[in-house]
Motif scaffolding. Structure first.
Motif, short mmCIF file in Angstrom:
data_model
loop_
_atom_site.label_atom_id
_atom_site.label_comp_id
_atom_site.label_asym_id
_atom_site.label_seq_id
_atom_site.Cartn_x
_atom_site.Cartn_y
_atom_site.Cartn_z
N LYS A 169 48.36 -43.29 55.29
CA LYS A 169 49.52 -42.99 54.52
C LYS A 169 48.93 -42.91 53.09
O LYS A 169 48.71 -43.71 52.51
CB LYS A 169 50.54 -44.28 54.52
N PRO A 170 49.34 -41.69 52.53
CA PRO A 170 49.89 -40.36 53.34
C PRO A 170 49.34 -40.00 54.50
O PRO A 170 47.99 -40.11 54.45
CB PRO A 170 49.72 -39.15 52.05
N ASN A 171 49.95 -39.35 55.44
CA ASN A 171 49.45 -38.88 56.97
C ASN A 171 48.49 -38.03 56.67
O ASN A 171 48.55 -36.93 55.80
CB ASN A 171 50.48 -38.52 57.63
N SER A 214 51.17 -49.06 57.99
CA SER A 214 50.08 -47.88 57.83
C SER A 214 49.39 -48.60 56.62
O SER A 214 49.42 -49.43 56.10
CB SER A 214 51.11 -46.61 57.16
N TRP A 232 41.95 -37.76 50.47
CA TRP A 232 42.79 -38.69 50.61
C TRP A 232 42.86 -39.95 49.89
O TRP A 232 43.45 -40.49 49.23
CB TRP A 232 42.61 -39.14 52.33
N GLN A 270 46.87 -47.66 53.24
CA GLN A 270 46.86 -46.54 52.00
C GLN A 270 45.68 -46.75 51.28
O GLN A 270 44.87 -47.74 51.75
CB GLN A 270 48.03 -47.11 51.05
#
Length: 298
Positions: A259-261, A181, A207, A183
């Motif tokens: 990530k975070p989703n 994932s 995000w 970040q």
């Protein structure tokens, strides 16, 4: 301004000649020339640049062409729905959507609808959420499929029982492709290719923890397929939703979730106080039924 004149104007703009347009419209060339001159007088501006071999549009003409097409399309849409039978539910449904796998839910709904009402015809328009809302506001489409949030002052809506996952489209030979994932720190100094949708900017800014406009933006896109070609050439990382671009097999690209989703919920929206045709009303009932059925089964 008569609709007939707008149709004449559109024909001349498309044919780029008075004679060609007159033939297409089945009227005489002098009659068409006179009608266009009257239109220019009515508007108080020149619409055409009359060359030796073809006619082109002035800046004012280009503007009128866009508006004229919208007006004629809206009138034709309205007329089509008035010609439907009172006994047989028929007519046309206009749906706008961005790129999303959730369009499969709408496709299934249309399939269910057409089994019972085969005389209904649907028309799909693809574009960004901003494009969809603009067409909703002026009445060119009946329904829009857009990412949350929805302006509850302007639109009625139902949440679709499906959602999309945000992530990054990149080349498979990129070092970040080895990660499960992505970040914010992985992309903070990377060239990004982002969607032009306003709501997307807000989600991604949250995000990243900073205004996305302060990041290294290599470019923007409206439809992801074209952006994926830029990614293939190594021009940047496309922030996008999953399952729109084929990344299997011999594809040079891969998709990695954020990530975070970030999950994108989708709504079907329509204007408040909208007066629908029988076809559009029946479609909306089918959407509501299919949503309830999906939620009960899951």
């Amino acid at each position: 301004m008569e609709v007939r004149l707008l149709r004449y104007f559109i024909a001349v703009a498309q044919q780029q000649s008075i004679s060609g347009a007159a033939k297409h419209l089945h009227i005489s060339q002098p009659t068409l020339s006179r009608q266009l001159s009257d239109l220019e007088i009515e508007l108080g501006t020149s619409l055409f640049i009359r060359g030796a071999r073809k006619i082109s549009l002035t800046n004012e003409g280009v503007f009128l062409l866009t508006k004229a097409k919208e007006i004629v399309e809206l009138i034709e849409k309205t007329e089509a729905n008035f010609t439907q039978s009172n006994e047989i539910i028929s007519g046309e449904i206009y749906i706008g959507s961005g790129e999303t796998e959730s369009i499969q839910f709408i496709a299934k709904t249309l399939k269910d609808l057409l089994i019972n009402y085969p005389a209904i015809q649907f028309h799909l328009y693809s574009g960004s959420a901003d494009d969809i809302k603009e067409k909703l506001d002026i009445g060119l489409i009946d329904f829009g499929i857009v990412i949350e949030p929805t302006d509850k002052q302007k639109y009625n809506y139902m949440q679709l029982p499906t959602s999309d996952i945000w992530g990054v489209l990149m080349r498979k030979d990129n070092p970040l492709a080895n990660k499960e994932s992505i970040q914010p720190k992985d992309l903070i100094d990377k060239p990004l290719i982002i969607s032009r949708q306003t709501t997307v900017d807000n989600e991604l800014s949250g995000w990243f923890g900073t205004d996305i406009k302060d990041l290294k933006i290599a470019g923007t896109y409206n439809l992801l397929y074209n952006a994926s070609q830029m990614v293939k050439e190594g021009l940047g990382y496309a922030l996008c939703i999953d399952k729109l671009i084929n990344t299997s097999g011999n594809s040079k690209l891969c998709f990695k979730p954020l990530k975070p989703n970030i999950k994108a919920n989708l709504n079907i929206v329509w204007k408040k106080h909208q007066v629908f045709s029988n076809a559009a009303n029946t479609f909306l009932e089918q959407v509501r039924f299919n949503i309830d059925t999906y939620n009960n089964d899951n």
